[in-house]
Design an enzyme around this catalytic site. Structure first.
Site, PDB file in Angstrom:
ATOM      1  N   LYS A  61     -15.599  -8.804   3.561  1.00 32.76           N
ATOM      2  CA  LYS A  61     -14.453  -9.144   4.418  1.00 32.76           C
ATOM      3  C   LYS A  61     -14.813  -9.088   5.896  1.00 32.76           C
ATOM      4  O   LYS A  61     -15.687  -8.316   6.303  1.00 32.76           O
ATOM      5  CB  LYS A  61     -13.307  -8.149   4.163  1.00 32.76           C
ATOM      6  CG  LYS A  61     -12.577  -8.395   2.862  1.00 32.76           C
ATOM      7  CD  LYS A  61     -11.358  -7.507   2.752  1.00 32.76           C
ATOM      8  CE  LYS A  61     -10.597  -7.752   1.457  1.00 32.76           C
ATOM      9  NZ  LYS A  61      -9.596  -6.716   1.200  1.00 32.76           N
ATOM     10  N   HIS A 105       0.845  -1.206   0.000  1.00 31.80           N
ATOM     11  CA  HIS A 105       0.000   0.000   0.000  1.00 31.80           C
ATOM     12  C   HIS A 105       0.881   1.257   0.000  1.00 31.80           C
ATOM     13  O   HIS A 105       0.610   2.222  -0.716  1.00 31.80           O
ATOM     14  CB  HIS A 105      -0.879   0.056   1.262  1.00 31.80           C
ATOM     15  CG  HIS A 105      -1.933  -1.009   1.357  1.00 31.80           C
ATOM     16  ND1 HIS A 105      -2.113  -1.782   2.482  1.00 31.80           N
ATOM     17  CD2 HIS A 105      -2.867  -1.420   0.466  1.00 31.80           C
ATOM     18  CE1 HIS A 105      -3.119  -2.615   2.289  1.00 31.80           C
ATOM     19  NE2 HIS A 105      -3.594  -2.420   1.058  1.00 31.80           N
ATOM     20  N   SER A 125      -2.792  -8.062   2.612  1.00 33.97           N
ATOM     21  CA  SER A 125      -3.025  -8.005   4.056  1.00 33.97           C
ATOM     22  C   SER A 125      -3.424  -9.392   4.558  1.00 33.97           C
ATOM     23  O   SER A 125      -2.965  -9.836   5.616  1.00 33.97           O
ATOM     24  CB  SER A 125      -4.137  -7.009   4.380  1.00 33.97           C
ATOM     25  OG  SER A 125      -3.775  -5.719   3.965  1.00 33.97           O
ATOM     26  N   ARG A 162      -2.288  -6.040  -8.398  1.00 33.77           N
ATOM     27  CA  ARG A 162      -1.182  -6.990  -8.284  1.00 33.77           C
ATOM     28  C   ARG A 162      -1.278  -7.994  -9.435  1.00 33.77           C
ATOM     29  O   ARG A 162      -1.196  -7.610 -10.586  1.00 33.77           O
ATOM     30  CB  ARG A 162      -1.218  -7.671  -6.909  1.00 33.77           C
ATOM     31  CG  ARG A 162      -0.859  -6.714  -5.779  1.00 33.77           C
ATOM     32  CD  ARG A 162      -1.273  -7.258  -4.464  1.00 33.77           C
ATOM     33  NE  ARG A 162      -2.703  -7.560  -4.503  1.00 33.77           N
ATOM     34  CZ  ARG A 162      -3.420  -7.957  -3.475  1.00 33.77           C
ATOM     35  NH1 ARG A 162      -2.855  -8.129  -2.312  1.00 33.77           N
ATOM     36  NH2 ARG A 162      -4.712  -8.186  -3.599  1.00 33.77           N
TER      37      ARG A 162
HETATM   38  O1  PNS Z   1      -8.958  -3.152   0.194  1.00 32.46           O
HETATM   39  P1  PNS Z   1     -10.246  -3.645  -0.414  1.00 32.46           P
HETATM   40  O2  PNS Z   1     -11.014  -4.478   0.598  1.00 32.46           O
HETATM   41  O3  PNS Z   1     -10.035  -4.381  -1.712  1.00 32.46           O
HETATM   42  O4  PNS Z   1     -11.122  -2.327  -0.740  1.00 32.46           O
HETATM   43  C1  PNS Z   1     -12.436  -2.440  -1.245  1.00 32.46           C
HETATM   44  C2  PNS Z   1     -13.215  -1.136  -0.985  1.00 32.46           C
HETATM   45  C3  PNS Z   1     -13.298  -0.861   0.520  1.00 32.46           C
HETATM   46  C4  PNS Z   1     -12.531   0.011  -1.683  1.00 32.46           C
HETATM   47  C5  PNS Z   1     -14.653  -1.327  -1.575  1.00 32.46           C
HETATM   48  O5  PNS Z   1     -15.278  -2.434  -0.961  1.00 32.46           O
HETATM   49  C6  PNS Z   1     -15.518  -0.076  -1.421  1.00 32.46           C
HETATM   50  O6  PNS Z   1     -15.363   0.870  -2.180  1.00 32.46           O
HETATM   51  N1  PNS Z   1     -16.438  -0.092  -0.429  1.00 32.46           N
HETATM   52  C7  PNS Z   1     -17.363   1.014  -0.187  1.00 32.46           C
HETATM   53  C8  PNS Z   1     -18.714   0.769  -0.908  1.00 32.46           C
HETATM   54  C9  PNS Z   1     -18.565   1.095  -2.391  1.00 32.46           C
HETATM   55  O7  PNS Z   1     -18.568   2.241  -2.786  1.00 32.46           O
HETATM   56  N2  PNS Z   1     -18.354   0.028  -3.209  1.00 32.46           N
HETATM   57  C10 PNS Z   1     -18.002   0.185  -4.626  1.00 32.46           C
HETATM   58  C11 PNS Z   1     -19.147   0.278  -5.547  1.00 32.46           C
HETATM   59  S1  PNS Z   1     -20.147  -1.126  -5.515  1.00 32.46           S
END
Ligand code: PNS
Length: 165
Positions: free
Chosen positions: A42, A18, A129, A91
């Site tokens: 998650k 990150h 992570s 990745r």
């Molecule tokens: O590190 P991650 O878990 O891959 O991140 C995913 C994250 C948190 C960016 C994604 O789940 C997110 O944006 N969550 C908020 C809700 C949202 O706007 N989702 C995207 C459109 S469906």
């Protein structure tokens, strides 16, 4: 005009992968806001407060980077911050489908916000992570994959859990 990017994620916890994206993102944007959002797929090891504390300790040296959290849609948060972009790291090929889907959904929700995906550094291609947490849980050496403070927090977290049984 100031160019602002939101760097969203679970950051459970923040890793050196990150931080690599943040450092490279700084070359493209005037400001970066690292935002912890909820990923409904998650289960989290660290609380939002713990994740924020770890991120904040890593970004103290960057005046143009700040951390925040938001409970809601990423594009709504980006709009509230007048951000032009969403920054993500990609990745291996396995990330691509999910990232593509998310970028297209976010674009459908708000066409004014562009997703900028940076290919991860080769060193971090197989780290995440989750895999770091799994190694730490069983006493594996995770030094060099996370900042020292995060390494300590992971050790504390898993020894706390072992003590609880
Ligand atoms: O590190 P991650 O878990 O891959 O991140 C995913 C994250 C948190 C960016 C994604 O789940 C997110 O944006 N969550 C908020 C809700 C949202 O706007 N989702 C995207 C459109 S469906």
């Amino acid at each position: 005009m100031q160019r602002t990017a939101i760097y969203p994620g679970s950051f459970d916890p923040v890793t050196n992968g990150h931080l690599d994206i943040i450092e490279r993102g700084r070359k493209l944007f005037d400001n970066i806001i690292i935002t912890i959002l909820h990923n409904p797929n998650k289960q989290f090891t660290f609380t939002i407060e713990e994740r924020m504390e770890m991120i904040e300790s890593c970004i103290k040296k960057y005046p143009d980077v700040k951390a925040d959290f938001y409970n809601g849609l990423l594009v709504d948060y980006a709009k509230s911050q007048k951000a032009q972009a969403i920054l993500r790291g990609i990745r291996a090929v396995s990330d691509f489908e999910y990232e593509f889907q998310m970028a297209l959904m976010n674009r459908r929700l708000n066409r004014d916000i562009q997703t900028v995906s940076l290919m991860t550094g080769l060193r971090w291609i197989f780290t995440s992570s989750s895999i770091i947490k799994e190694a730490a849980k069983f006493g594996g050496d995770i030094s060099g994959m996370v900042p020292p403070l995060v390494e300590q927090k992971l050790k504390d977290k898993f020894s706390e859990n072992t003590a609880k049984g």
